[in-house]
Design an enzyme around this catalytic site. Sequence first.
Site, PDB file in Angstrom:
ATOM      1  N   CYS A 365       0.993  -1.196   0.002  1.00 45.33           N
ATOM      2  CA  CYS A 365       0.015   0.023  -0.093  1.00 45.33           C
ATOM      3  C   CYS A 365       0.847   1.186  -0.190  1.00 45.33           C
ATOM      4  CB  CYS A 365      -1.119   0.125   1.075  1.00 45.33           C
ATOM      5  SG  CYS A 365      -2.056  -1.411   1.197  1.00 45.33           S
ATOM      6  N   GLU A 366       1.593   1.366  -1.131  1.00 44.25           N
ATOM      7  CA  GLU A 366       2.205   2.654  -1.154  1.00 44.25           C
ATOM      8  C   GLU A 366       2.317   2.912  -2.879  1.00 44.25           C
ATOM      9  OE1 GLU A 366       4.560   4.346   0.942  1.00 44.25           O
ATOM     10  OE2 GLU A 366       4.125   3.271   2.489  1.00 44.25           O
TER      11      GLU A 366
END
Length: 439
Positions: A365-366
């Site tokens: 989640c980046e």
Amino acid sequence: MKNMKDRLIQPDYAFNYKKNEFCVEGIPLTELMDRYGSPLYVYSGKAVRESYARLKKSLKGMPVQICYAVKANSNLSILKLIRNLGAGCDLVSHGEWRRAEQAGVPRGLRVLSGVAKTAEELDQLLQLPNAGVGSIHVESVMEFELIQLLANYRKKPVTVAFRYNPDVDAKTHEKISTGRRKDKFGLTREEILDLSVNFAQDEYVRIAGISIHIGSQILSLKPYEQAFRILSNLCDEVEAHLGRPLDYIDLGGGIGVPYRPGEESLSLSEYAALVKKYFHSSAKGGRKMKKILLEPGRSLMANAGVLISEVVYSKVRENHRTLILDSGMNDLMRPALYDAYHGIVALHQSRDVKMAKWDVVGGICESSDYFARDRPLQVEGLPGERVAILSAGAYGFSMSNSYNTRPQVAEVLVDQGKTKLIRRRQTFEDLISPELEMK
Ligand code: LLP
């Protein structure tokens, strides 16, 4: 025609298609994935051996000792393989020192760099003969003074070298440049001269050499030449203060490798000629060192490894395709961290599948979790399709982590006809075990 053996190996040296299956040393990678799961790092012993041999051959006739930079890939089996080729190692932490111990790298062939060696770590090492290493590469005045204090207090001899920051711009990626004055590494000329005046006669600390490492993934000889010239001058000055010749110089690592198809590495013979000119020649401007150390990391390992991974999903929209893999930037940080290019290919090659441009992403989640953008790939985007991310043998697994609570992946080595799991996949239990729950 260029002599390709004068260059480092290309990404396809040990990894290529056979009958439409992408293979390592002739073994289909998909078979390894069936056996060991996904994602998976796979290394080729043949590629490591060839890289080592090419480097070594180019330096023939000079008193060179290769000290492999363990940080590039620190798996114990890789260390043993490289040790068996005759290499020592460059270490940058106490943890790496312990790895070298476990892999049986002779202590005399170890050099220990690192800007933050703690008093506790140094004191532990000083209990051992010559601090358990060939030499400690000192990176600051405070560190030198601490070593001097500890060695004299313990009455234990230790050999050191100055890590010199020659203020040379290696013209590589900002985040992997190490030899400019503003970089945190090493000592300045003035600091080195002061220390060599003050401690030339120390009873326990022997100043044996000077080391440099100006950066990584260097593709031009110019910064090397600049650094070698400055280093050679500094050797003269230090030797004058010591009143004796230095035992060795260490030229660090940094030799760049081809990541893109057709990209050329440095000419190894030209690199060697430069080493010879400055450190193995009696001609004017040159000097003859008793020993020359090199610390290659990437050049031995990068194109000896791939990361194989499976497609989880894809999103196909008008003019935009995203391939979502089961690996992520936690497994291979280089693209996210340095915008590094890594080739990507499908494990199964099919003529029926059209080439299309894909963004290849991981599951972290980046927004920086991209392996590639707009990359032409022959994949359909179906769950379970398999790909290999190339040139991932150096700074791949060794920089991986378990961000997003993703267990670290497994590693396999194919060497001399054998396939070996050299690191099992981390389990959730392994990952969580150091944590202590509040009652
Ligand atoms: N010696 C010292 C003191 C070093 O700091 C390094 C790398 C080496 C040798 C080996 O350099 P090489 O031959 O591998 O270029 N994570 C980055 C690379 C960082 C290199 C750090 N020092 C990357 O993935 O590009």
